[in-house]
Motif scaffolding. Sequence first.
Motif, mmCIF file in Angstrom:
data_model
loop_
_atom_site.group_PDB
_atom_site.id
_atom_site.type_symbol
_atom_site.label_atom_id
_atom_site.label_comp_id
_atom_site.label_asym_id
_atom_site.label_seq_id
_atom_site.Cartn_x
_atom_site.Cartn_y
_atom_site.Cartn_z
ATOM 1 N N MET A 15 0.899 -1.245 -0.145
ATOM 2 C CA MET A 15 -0.088 0.023 0.014
ATOM 3 C C MET A 15 0.831 1.311 -0.045
ATOM 4 O O MET A 15 1.910 1.419 0.578
ATOM 5 N N LYS A 16 0.482 2.193 -0.837
ATOM 6 C CA LYS A 16 1.314 3.344 -0.981
ATOM 7 C C LYS A 16 1.286 4.290 0.361
ATOM 8 O O LYS A 16 0.426 4.420 1.179
ATOM 9 N N GLY A 17 2.641 4.784 0.636
ATOM 10 C CA GLY A 17 2.697 5.802 1.720
ATOM 11 C C GLY A 17 1.798 6.912 1.981
ATOM 12 O O GLY A 17 1.473 7.136 2.850
ATOM 13 N N ILE A 60 -8.635 5.166 -15.099
ATOM 14 C CA ILE A 60 -7.962 5.889 -13.866
ATOM 15 C C ILE A 60 -7.042 5.206 -13.186
ATOM 16 O O ILE A 60 -5.540 5.548 -12.988
ATOM 17 N N HIS A 61 -7.373 3.860 -12.810
ATOM 18 C CA HIS A 61 -6.444 2.976 -11.660
ATOM 19 C C HIS A 61 -5.459 2.669 -12.879
ATOM 20 O O HIS A 61 -4.314 2.320 -12.256
ATOM 21 N N THR A 62 -5.710 2.480 -14.177
ATOM 22 C CA THR A 62 -4.724 1.975 -15.095
ATOM 23 C C THR A 62 -3.372 2.974 -15.222
ATOM 24 O O THR A 62 -2.450 2.720 -15.086
ATOM 25 N N ASP A 67 3.948 -0.309 -8.085
ATOM 26 C CA ASP A 67 3.754 -1.251 -6.825
ATOM 27 C C ASP A 67 2.458 -1.078 -6.344
ATOM 28 O O ASP A 67 2.071 -1.638 -5.201
ATOM 29 N N ALA A 68 1.411 -0.033 -6.671
ATOM 30 C CA ALA A 68 0.116 0.153 -6.329
ATOM 31 C C ALA A 68 -0.584 -1.037 -6.113
ATOM 32 O O ALA A 68 -0.642 -2.152 -7.247
ATOM 33 N N GLU A 69 -1.312 -1.071 -5.126
ATOM 34 C CA GLU A 69 -2.208 -2.519 -5.029
ATOM 35 C C GLU A 69 -3.629 -1.976 -5.079
ATOM 36 O O GLU A 69 -4.159 -1.498 -4.047
ATOM 37 N N LEU A 70 -4.123 -1.907 -6.084
ATOM 38 C CA LEU A 70 -5.460 -1.502 -6.836
ATOM 39 C C LEU A 70 -6.583 -2.755 -6.697
ATOM 40 O O LEU A 70 -6.093 -3.681 -6.878
ATOM 41 N N ILE A 85 -19.014 -4.610 -9.855
ATOM 42 C CA ILE A 85 -18.420 -5.697 -8.994
ATOM 43 C C ILE A 85 -16.865 -5.351 -8.419
ATOM 44 O O ILE A 85 -16.136 -5.148 -9.173
ATOM 45 N N TYR A 86 -16.867 -5.072 -7.082
ATOM 46 C CA TYR A 86 -15.566 -4.696 -6.450
ATOM 47 C C TYR A 86 -14.965 -5.733 -6.085
ATOM 48 O O TYR A 86 -15.391 -6.826 -5.621
ATOM 49 N N LYS A 87 -13.437 -6.082 -6.584
ATOM 50 C CA LYS A 87 -12.778 -7.291 -5.991
ATOM 51 C C LYS A 87 -11.531 -6.907 -5.294
ATOM 52 O O LYS A 87 -10.837 -6.100 -6.177
ATOM 53 N N SER A 88 -11.231 -7.103 -4.191
ATOM 54 C CA SER A 88 -9.603 -6.831 -3.843
ATOM 55 C C SER A 88 -9.412 -7.796 -2.529
ATOM 56 O O SER A 88 -10.293 -7.836 -1.484
ATOM 57 N N SER A 89 -8.302 -8.153 -2.201
ATOM 58 C CA SER A 89 -7.994 -9.146 -1.109
ATOM 59 C C SER A 89 -8.068 -8.033 0.041
ATOM 60 O O SER A 89 -8.140 -8.531 1.404
ATOM 61 N N ARG A 90 -7.873 -6.585 -0.274
ATOM 62 C CA ARG A 90 -8.111 -6.090 0.944
ATOM 63 C C ARG A 90 -9.194 -5.453 1.724
ATOM 64 O O ARG A 90 -9.334 -5.053 2.806
ATOM 65 N N ALA A 91 -10.358 -5.704 0.745
ATOM 66 C CA ALA A 91 -11.794 -5.727 1.367
ATOM 67 C C ALA A 91 -11.938 -4.449 1.906
ATOM 68 O O ALA A 91 -12.736 -4.128 2.794
ATOM 69 N N GLY A 144 -17.019 5.644 -0.015
ATOM 70 C CA GLY A 144 -16.766 7.062 0.512
ATOM 71 C C GLY A 144 -16.312 7.875 -0.861
ATOM 72 O O GLY A 144 -16.628 8.993 -1.131
ATOM 73 N N LEU A 145 -15.475 7.083 -1.658
ATOM 74 C CA LEU A 145 -14.890 7.886 -2.704
ATOM 75 C C LEU A 145 -15.823 8.101 -3.721
ATOM 76 O O LEU A 145 -15.939 9.141 -4.544
ATOM 77 N N MET A 146 -16.869 6.965 -3.987
ATOM 78 C CA MET A 146 -17.959 7.187 -4.790
ATOM 79 C C MET A 146 -19.011 8.349 -4.307
ATOM 80 O O MET A 146 -19.416 9.215 -5.111
HETATM 81 C C1 HEM Z 1 -6.692 2.821 -4.147
HETATM 82 C C2 HEM Z 1 -5.637 6.259 -6.958
HETATM 83 C C3 HEM Z 1 -10.277 7.276 -7.868
HETATM 84 C C4 HEM Z 1 -11.261 3.180 -5.329
HETATM 85 C C5 HEM Z 1 -6.160 3.608 -4.611
HETATM 86 C C6 HEM Z 1 -4.678 4.043 -4.422
HETATM 87 C C7 HEM Z 1 -4.266 5.242 -5.108
HETATM 88 C C8 HEM Z 1 -5.633 5.507 -5.991
HETATM 89 C C9 HEM Z 1 -2.982 5.651 -5.352
HETATM 90 C C10 HEM Z 1 -3.933 3.515 -3.149
HETATM 91 C C11 HEM Z 1 -3.182 2.055 -3.930
HETATM 92 C C12 HEM Z 1 -1.928 1.503 -2.839
HETATM 93 O O1 HEM Z 1 -1.972 2.133 -1.875
HETATM 94 O O2 HEM Z 1 -1.117 0.559 -3.230
HETATM 95 C C13 HEM Z 1 -6.820 6.909 -7.457
HETATM 96 C C14 HEM Z 1 -6.629 8.236 -8.368
HETATM 97 C C15 HEM Z 1 -8.281 8.424 -8.530
HETATM 98 C C16 HEM Z 1 -8.976 7.143 -7.893
HETATM 99 C C17 HEM Z 1 -5.719 8.980 -8.552
HETATM 100 C C18 HEM Z 1 -8.889 9.408 -9.135
HETATM 101 C C19 HEM Z 1 -8.339 10.525 -9.765
HETATM 102 C C20 HEM Z 1 -11.165 6.047 -7.242
HETATM 103 C C21 HEM Z 1 -12.302 6.072 -7.167
HETATM 104 C C22 HEM Z 1 -12.759 5.066 -6.396
HETATM 105 C C23 HEM Z 1 -11.534 4.301 -6.094
HETATM 106 C C24 HEM Z 1 -13.443 7.088 -7.690
HETATM 107 C C25 HEM Z 1 -14.114 4.678 -6.139
HETATM 108 C C26 HEM Z 1 -14.664 3.406 -6.136
HETATM 109 C C27 HEM Z 1 -10.329 2.760 -4.709
HETATM 110 C C28 HEM Z 1 -10.313 1.646 -3.692
HETATM 111 C C29 HEM Z 1 -8.766 1.560 -3.508
HETATM 112 C C30 HEM Z 1 -8.144 2.496 -3.941
HETATM 113 C C31 HEM Z 1 -11.392 0.977 -3.282
HETATM 114 C C32 HEM Z 1 -8.393 0.850 -1.869
HETATM 115 C C33 HEM Z 1 -7.628 -0.473 -2.589
HETATM 116 C C34 HEM Z 1 -8.394 -1.699 -2.593
HETATM 117 O O3 HEM Z 1 -9.841 -1.922 -2.338
HETATM 118 O O4 HEM Z 1 -7.754 -2.722 -2.844
HETATM 119 N N1 HEM Z 1 -6.753 4.475 -5.709
HETATM 120 N N2 HEM Z 1 -8.012 6.226 -7.085
HETATM 121 N N3 HEM Z 1 -10.386 5.020 -6.548
HETATM 122 N N4 HEM Z 1 -9.110 3.144 -4.752
HETATM 123 FE FE1 HEM Z 1 -8.537 4.588 -6.450
#
Ligand code: HEM
Length: 179
Positions: free
Chosen positions: A1-3, A103-105, A113-116, A132-138, A145-147
Motif C-alpha cells: 500500500m502506498k505511503g 483511472i487506476h490504469t 507497486d500500487a495495490e489496486l 463488482i468490486y474485488k480486492s483481497s484488502r476488502a 466513500g470515494l463514490m
Molecule cells: C486505492 C488512486 C479514484 C477506489 C487507490 C490508491 C491510489 C488510488 C493511489 C492506493 C493504492 C495503494 O495504496 O497501493 C486513485 C486516483 C483516483 C482514484 C488517482 C482518481 C483520480 C478512485 C475512485 C474509486 C476508487 C473514484 C471509487 C470507487 C479505490 C479503492 C482503493 C483505491 C477501493 C483501495 C484499495 C483496494 O480496495 O484494494 N486509488 N483512485 N479510486 N481506490 Fe482509487
Amino acid sequence: MKGIVFTEFLELVEDKFGLEVVDEIIEKSELPSGGAYTAVGTYDFSEMLSLLTHLSDHSKISIDALLLTYAEHFFKVLADSYPGLIDKYDDPIKLLSSIENHIHTEVQKIYPDAELPTFEVIDKTSTTLVMIYKSSRAMYNFGLGLMNKTFEHYKSSATIILEKIKEDGTEVKFSITKN
Ligand code: HEM
C-alpha cells in the motif's frame, strides 16, 4: 500500500483525535516500519489494518465507518493531486465506470507497486451503474466513500447499495443510481 494512504490517514487521525491517539495506535500496532511513513514509500497493507483496528478499539467506531470517513477525506487528496484524471470526465457515472480501464490504469503506470482493486462494470446507463468490486484488502467502504465524494464533486448525489458477494468483503456488488 502506498505511503500517501498512510500519511493522509495519520494526518486525519491527528486532526480528529489528536497527536496522543496517533502515538497510541502506532505504539499498539507494533509496526514493522515503526510508523515513519513517507508519501512515496510502499508499506504492507497489514500495517493499515493494525492502525485501523486500534483506532476502532480506541474510538468505538467500526472499521467500516472509519474507512468511509477516511475515503471522503482521501478523495480531496486525489482530486488535488491528479486534477487531470478527474477533469477529463463531465459526469460521475462516466468517471466511476472508467476507474478500471482508465483511472487506476494510469495510477498503476505512475506507481507500478500500487495495490489496486478491480471494478468490473456489469451494467451501465446514463443514470445507473452496477459494478463488482474485488480486492483481497476488502476496502469496499473506502470505495463507497470515494463514490459519494465523486457525486458531490459534480454537485450531484446517488443512492448506492452494497451487496457482499463474499462474506469477508473481498467481492462486493455496487448498485448505483443517480438521484
Ligand atoms: C486505492 C488512486 C479514484 C477506489 C487507490 C490508491 C491510489 C488510488 C493511489 C492506493 C493504492 C495503494 O495504496 O497501493 C486513485 C486516483 C483516483 C482514484 C488517482 C482518481 C483520480 C478512485 C475512485 C474509486 C476508487 C473514484 C471509487 C470507487 C479505490 C479503492 C482503493 C483505491 C477501493 C483501495 C484499495 C483496494 O480496495 O484494494 N486509488 N483512485 N479510486 N481506490 Fe482509487
